[in-house]
Motif scaffolding. Structure first.
Motif, PDB file in Angstrom:
ATOM      1  N   THR A 118       0.756  -1.421   0.056  1.00 36.38           N
ATOM      2  CA  THR A 118       0.121   0.001   0.202  1.00 36.38           C
ATOM      3  C   THR A 118       1.243   1.341  -0.093  1.00 36.38           C
ATOM      4  OG1 THR A 118       0.158   0.647   2.587  1.00 36.38           O
ATOM      5  CG2 THR A 118      -1.527  -1.050   0.671  1.00 36.38           C
ATOM      6  N   ARG A 119       0.643   2.021  -0.223  1.00 32.69           N
ATOM      7  CA  ARG A 119       0.821   3.904  -0.317  1.00 32.69           C
ATOM      8  C   ARG A 119       0.040   4.735   0.309  1.00 32.69           C
ATOM      9  NH1 ARG A 119       4.641   0.560  -0.765  1.00 32.69           N
ATOM     10  NH2 ARG A 119       6.473   0.901  -2.461  1.00 32.69           N
ATOM     11  N   GLY A 120       0.637   5.975   0.754  1.00 32.95           N
ATOM     12  CA  GLY A 120      -0.805   6.593   0.829  1.00 32.95           C
ATOM     13  C   GLY A 120      -1.163   7.300  -0.037  1.00 32.95           C
ATOM     14  N   ASN A 121      -2.009   8.275  -0.053  1.00 33.21           N
ATOM     15  CA  ASN A 121      -2.711   9.040  -1.149  1.00 33.21           C
ATOM     16  C   ASN A 121      -1.637  10.196  -1.426  1.00 33.21           C
ATOM     17  OD1 ASN A 121      -5.669   8.424  -1.319  1.00 33.21           O
ATOM     18  ND2 ASN A 121      -5.365   8.165   1.044  1.00 33.21           N
ATOM     19  N   ILE A 122      -1.451  10.431  -2.985  1.00 26.63           N
ATOM     20  CA  ILE A 122      -0.775  11.152  -3.734  1.00 26.63           C
ATOM     21  C   ILE A 122      -1.151  11.668  -4.838  1.00 26.63           C
ATOM     22  CG2 ILE A 122       1.148   8.632  -4.157  1.00 26.63           C
ATOM     23  CD1 ILE A 122      -0.124   8.741  -6.832  1.00 26.63           C
ATOM     24  N   VAL A 123      -0.250  12.766  -5.475  1.00 21.95           N
ATOM     25  CA  VAL A 123      -0.029  13.874  -5.985  1.00 21.95           C
ATOM     26  C   VAL A 123       1.252  13.499  -7.202  1.00 21.95           C
ATOM     27  CG1 VAL A 123       0.193  15.855  -4.867  1.00 21.95           C
ATOM     28  CG2 VAL A 123      -0.645  16.351  -6.871  1.00 21.95           C
ATOM     29  N   SER A 124       1.088  13.409  -8.689  1.00 23.66           N
ATOM     30  CA  SER A 124       1.769  13.228  -8.835  1.00 23.66           C
ATOM     31  C   SER A 124       2.257  14.534 -10.040  1.00 23.66           C
ATOM     32  CB  SER A 124       2.494  11.758  -9.367  1.00 23.66           C
ATOM     33  OG  SER A 124       3.558  11.653 -10.542  1.00 23.66           O
ATOM     34  N   PHE A 125       3.138  15.331  -9.990  1.00 24.65           N
ATOM     35  CA  PHE A 125       3.990  15.842 -10.717  1.00 24.65           C
ATOM     36  C   PHE A 125       4.806  15.830 -11.624  1.00 24.65           C
ATOM     37  CE2 PHE A 125       4.615  17.048  -6.553  1.00 24.65           C
ATOM     38  CZ  PHE A 125       5.415  17.610  -6.915  1.00 24.65           C
ATOM     39  N   GLY A 126       5.126  16.954 -12.938  1.00 28.16           N
ATOM     40  CA  GLY A 126       7.060  16.615 -13.369  1.00 28.16           C
ATOM     41  C   GLY A 126       7.373  18.034 -14.444  1.00 28.16           C
ATOM     42  N   ASP A 127       7.898  17.621 -14.522  1.00 27.58           N
ATOM     43  CA  ASP A 127       8.773  19.251 -16.003  1.00 27.58           C
ATOM     44  C   ASP A 127       9.239  18.696 -16.037  1.00 27.58           C
ATOM     45  OD1 ASP A 127       9.717  21.458 -16.980  1.00 27.58           O
ATOM     46  OD2 ASP A 127       9.549  22.470 -14.220  1.00 27.58           O
ATOM     47  N   VAL A 128       9.678  18.678 -17.638  1.00 30.53           N
ATOM     48  CA  VAL A 128      10.376  17.913 -18.497  1.00 30.53           C
ATOM     49  C   VAL A 128      10.577  19.024 -19.633  1.00 30.53           C
ATOM     50  CG1 VAL A 128      10.348  15.556 -17.708  1.00 30.53           C
ATOM     51  CG2 VAL A 128       9.405  16.468 -19.629  1.00 30.53           C
ATOM     52  N   THR A 129      10.302  20.205 -19.115  1.00 30.96           N
ATOM     53  CA  THR A 129      10.219  21.351 -20.467  1.00 30.96           C
ATOM     54  C   THR A 129      11.905  21.625 -20.982  1.00 30.96           C
ATOM     55  OG1 THR A 129      10.413  22.554 -18.324  1.00 30.96           O
ATOM     56  CG2 THR A 129       8.725  22.522 -19.749  1.00 30.96           C
ATOM     57  N   GLY A 130      12.854  21.428 -20.402  1.00 30.95           N
ATOM     58  CA  GLY A 130      14.080  21.677 -20.174  1.00 30.95           C
ATOM     59  C   GLY A 130      14.793  22.782 -20.024  1.00 30.95           C
ATOM     60  N   THR A 131      13.570  24.269 -19.513  1.00 30.80           N
ATOM     61  CA  THR A 131      13.662  24.984 -19.231  1.00 30.80           C
ATOM     62  C   THR A 131      12.928  25.373 -17.904  1.00 30.80           C
ATOM     63  OG1 THR A 131      12.187  26.118 -20.336  1.00 30.80           O
ATOM     64  CG2 THR A 131      13.902  26.078 -21.276  1.00 30.80           C
ATOM     65  N   THR A 169      17.204  13.243 -10.644  1.00 31.37           N
ATOM     66  CA  THR A 169      18.174  14.921 -10.313  1.00 31.37           C
ATOM     67  C   THR A 169      18.077  15.474  -9.669  1.00 31.37           C
ATOM     68  OG1 THR A 169      19.659  15.015 -11.705  1.00 31.37           O
ATOM     69  CG2 THR A 169      19.920  13.097 -11.434  1.00 31.37           C
ATOM     70  N   GLY A 170      17.142  15.774 -10.142  1.00 32.38           N
ATOM     71  CA  GLY A 170      16.365  17.327  -9.756  1.00 32.38           C
ATOM     72  C   GLY A 170      15.798  17.688  -8.336  1.00 32.38           C
ATOM     73  N   THR A 171      16.062  18.893  -8.308  1.00 25.82           N
ATOM     74  CA  THR A 171      16.000  19.024  -6.776  1.00 25.82           C
ATOM     75  C   THR A 171      14.930  20.181  -6.362  1.00 25.82           C
ATOM     76  OG1 THR A 171      17.685  20.814  -6.724  1.00 25.82           O
ATOM     77  CG2 THR A 171      18.021  19.410  -6.270  1.00 25.82           C
ATOM     78  N   ILE A 172      14.328  19.986  -4.708  1.00 24.40           N
ATOM     79  CA  ILE A 172      12.889  20.879  -4.633  1.00 24.40           C
ATOM     80  C   ILE A 172      14.175  21.469  -2.876  1.00 24.40           C
ATOM     81  CG2 ILE A 172      11.032  21.526  -3.949  1.00 24.40           C
ATOM     82  CD1 ILE A 172       9.889  20.161  -6.105  1.00 24.40           C
ATOM     83  N   ALA A 173      14.499  22.430  -2.879  1.00 24.15           N
ATOM     84  CA  ALA A 173      15.409  22.662  -1.602  1.00 24.15           C
ATOM     85  C   ALA A 173      13.809  22.521  -0.452  1.00 24.15           C
ATOM     86  CB  ALA A 173      15.743  23.763  -1.497  1.00 24.15           C
ATOM     87  N   VAL A 192       3.598  22.154  -2.495  1.00 21.71           N
ATOM     88  CA  VAL A 192       4.979  22.208  -2.822  1.00 21.71           C
ATOM     89  C   VAL A 192       5.488  23.216  -3.226  1.00 21.71           C
ATOM     90  CG1 VAL A 192       6.663  20.567  -3.861  1.00 21.71           C
ATOM     91  CG2 VAL A 192       4.588  19.516  -2.843  1.00 21.71           C
ATOM     92  N   LYS A 193       6.481  24.205  -3.328  1.00 21.64           N
ATOM     93  CA  LYS A 193       7.180  25.531  -4.251  1.00 21.64           C
ATOM     94  C   LYS A 193       8.665  24.768  -4.517  1.00 21.64           C
ATOM     95  CE  LYS A 193       5.142  28.892  -1.090  1.00 21.64           C
ATOM     96  NZ  LYS A 193       4.899  29.991  -0.058  1.00 21.64           N
ATOM     97  N   ALA A 194       8.368  25.215  -5.834  1.00 13.62           N
ATOM     98  CA  ALA A 194      10.075  24.568  -6.302  1.00 13.62           C
ATOM     99  C   ALA A 194      10.088  25.806  -7.124  1.00 13.62           C
ATOM    100  CB  ALA A 194       9.765  23.062  -7.614  1.00 13.62           C
ATOM    101  N   ALA A 195      11.745  26.407  -6.385  1.00 10.75           N
ATOM    102  CA  ALA A 195      11.912  27.884  -7.039  1.00 10.75           C
ATOM    103  C   ALA A 195      13.307  27.670  -8.642  1.00 10.75           C
ATOM    104  CB  ALA A 195      13.285  28.096  -6.062  1.00 10.75           C
ATOM    105  N   ASN A 196      13.160  28.454  -8.556  1.00 10.80           N
ATOM    106  CA  ASN A 196      13.400  29.274 -10.570  1.00 10.80           C
ATOM    107  C   ASN A 196      14.680  27.980 -10.445  1.00 10.80           C
ATOM    108  OD1 ASN A 196      14.231  30.004 -13.258  1.00 10.80           O
ATOM    109  ND2 ASN A 196      16.083  30.993 -12.313  1.00 10.80           N
ATOM    110  N   THR A 197      15.280  27.230 -11.504  1.00  3.79           N
ATOM    111  CA  THR A 197      16.113  25.946 -11.554  1.00  3.79           C
ATOM    112  C   THR A 197      15.737  25.068 -11.101  1.00  3.79           C
ATOM    113  OG1 THR A 197      17.166  26.377 -10.099  1.00  3.79           O
ATOM    114  CG2 THR A 197      17.399  27.570 -11.894  1.00  3.79           C
ATOM    115  N   GLU A 198      14.514  24.699 -10.074  1.00  3.50           N
ATOM    116  CA  GLU A 198      14.207  23.343  -9.737  1.00  3.50           C
ATOM    117  C   GLU A 198      12.740  22.282 -10.240  1.00  3.50           C
ATOM    118  OE1 GLU A 198      15.700  24.770  -4.847  1.00  3.50           O
ATOM    119  OE2 GLU A 198      13.502  24.461  -4.733  1.00  3.50           O
ATOM    120  N   GLY A 199      12.660  21.803  -9.062  1.00  2.67           N
ATOM    121  CA  GLY A 199      11.829  20.534  -9.735  1.00  2.67           C
ATOM    122  C   GLY A 199      11.571  19.782 -11.092  1.00  2.67           C
ATOM    123  N   SER A 200      12.823  20.123 -11.268  1.00  5.40           N
ATOM    124  CA  SER A 200      13.169  19.029 -13.356  1.00  5.40           C
ATOM    125  C   SER A 200      12.863  17.890 -12.951  1.00  5.40           C
ATOM    126  CB  SER A 200      14.526  19.243 -13.565  1.00  5.40           C
ATOM    127  OG  SER A 200      15.568  18.722 -12.564  1.00  5.40           O
TER     128      SER A 200
END
Length: 255
Positions: A118-131, A169-173, A192-200
């Motif tokens: 089992t897993r807890g309830n989730i929200v999944s998201f992503g960013d593969v824009t390259g920018t 290998t992306g990061t969210i500080a 969740v908050k991903a700053a500029n350059t983060e969240g890839s």
């Protein structure tokens, strides 16, 4: 005669010394570099690919199958946004009940057979824009629990025990919000908050962890980390039937 022999000997010595010296080689004459190029474009997130929904408790392993009961993939995602969310099943309660916990997500294998995990309830998201310009993940209770003409007014949903993980290998500080309460009149709330350059890359936010989780977060909380709270006055006047609410998840700009 002696002078001639001396001159000949000196000449031989000079020639021998010259032959012993290393030959100076021009790099431009004997070598030449070739240039390799590759052009990288934006990626595409396939919500039907099991590896697109990262398993938060095992991000290096197989992802969560999008056909898992209760998991809802986003058919409109392209290269950035919400990939999938889990529906919230608060089960059966009696009139007068003021609190209920959402059931955990039961994982299935490729054949759709329950694995027993089992897993807890989730929200999944992503960013593969390259920018990577960052983003904020918001949740909002956009419609209250309603059954016909009866509404569970002022009821709230509380999310706790967050675990954020990525398969890349992306990061969210910034850590995800530890406790978030959604109410019908409370508007959007940040998770969740991903700053500029983060969240890839691909990410999953889980609420509550299973009993087999080996990390530092609280275990055996996967079925007690999303809670419905109903005011006592409302709970005592509920009618029987199934009540339905809507939680809308959005990826917005960096706050």
């Amino acid at each position: 005669m002696k002078l001639s022999k001396l001159c000949a000997a000196a000449l031989i010595a000079v020639i021998g010394a010259t032959a012993a010296l290393p030959v100076a080689v021009s790099a431009n004459q004997t070598s030449l570099d070739s240039t390799g190029t590759v052009t990288v474009g934006k990626g595409t997130i396939d919500p039907e690919d099991p590896n697109s929904i990262v398993d938060p408790e095992d991000p290096d392993g197989p992802g969560i199958d999008p056909e898992t009961p209760g998991v809802k993939p986003n058919p409109d995602i392209d290269d950035k946004g919400i990939i999938a969310v889990s529906d919230l099943n608060f089960g059966n309660i009696a009139i007068g009940t003021t609190t209920a916990n959402a059931a955990s997500v039961a994982l299935v294998d490729d054949a759709g057979v329950a694995t027993g995990e089992t897993r807890g309830n989730i929200v999944s998201f992503g960013d593969v824009t390259g920018t990577y310009t960052g983003y904020t993940i918001y949740g909002e209770l956009t419609s209250q629990f309603t059954n016909g003409t009866t509404t569970l007014d002022a009821s709230t949903i509380t999310y706790t025990n967050p675990l954020l993980a990525t398969s890349g290998t992306g990061t969210i500080a910034a850590a995800p919000e530890a406790v978030v309460v959604l109410s019908k009149d409370g508007g959007t709330k940040s998770f969740v908050k991903a700053a500029n350059t983060e969240g890839s890359g691909l990410w999953t936010l889980e609420f509550g962890q299973s009993s087999t989780y080996t990390g530092s977060a609280a275990t055996a909380t996967d079925n007690k980390s999303v809670t419905l709270d109903i005011p006592t006055s409302v709970a005592s006047a509920m009618t029987t039937g199934t009540y339905t609410a809507t939680v809308t998840w959005t990826m917005g700009a960096t706050a």
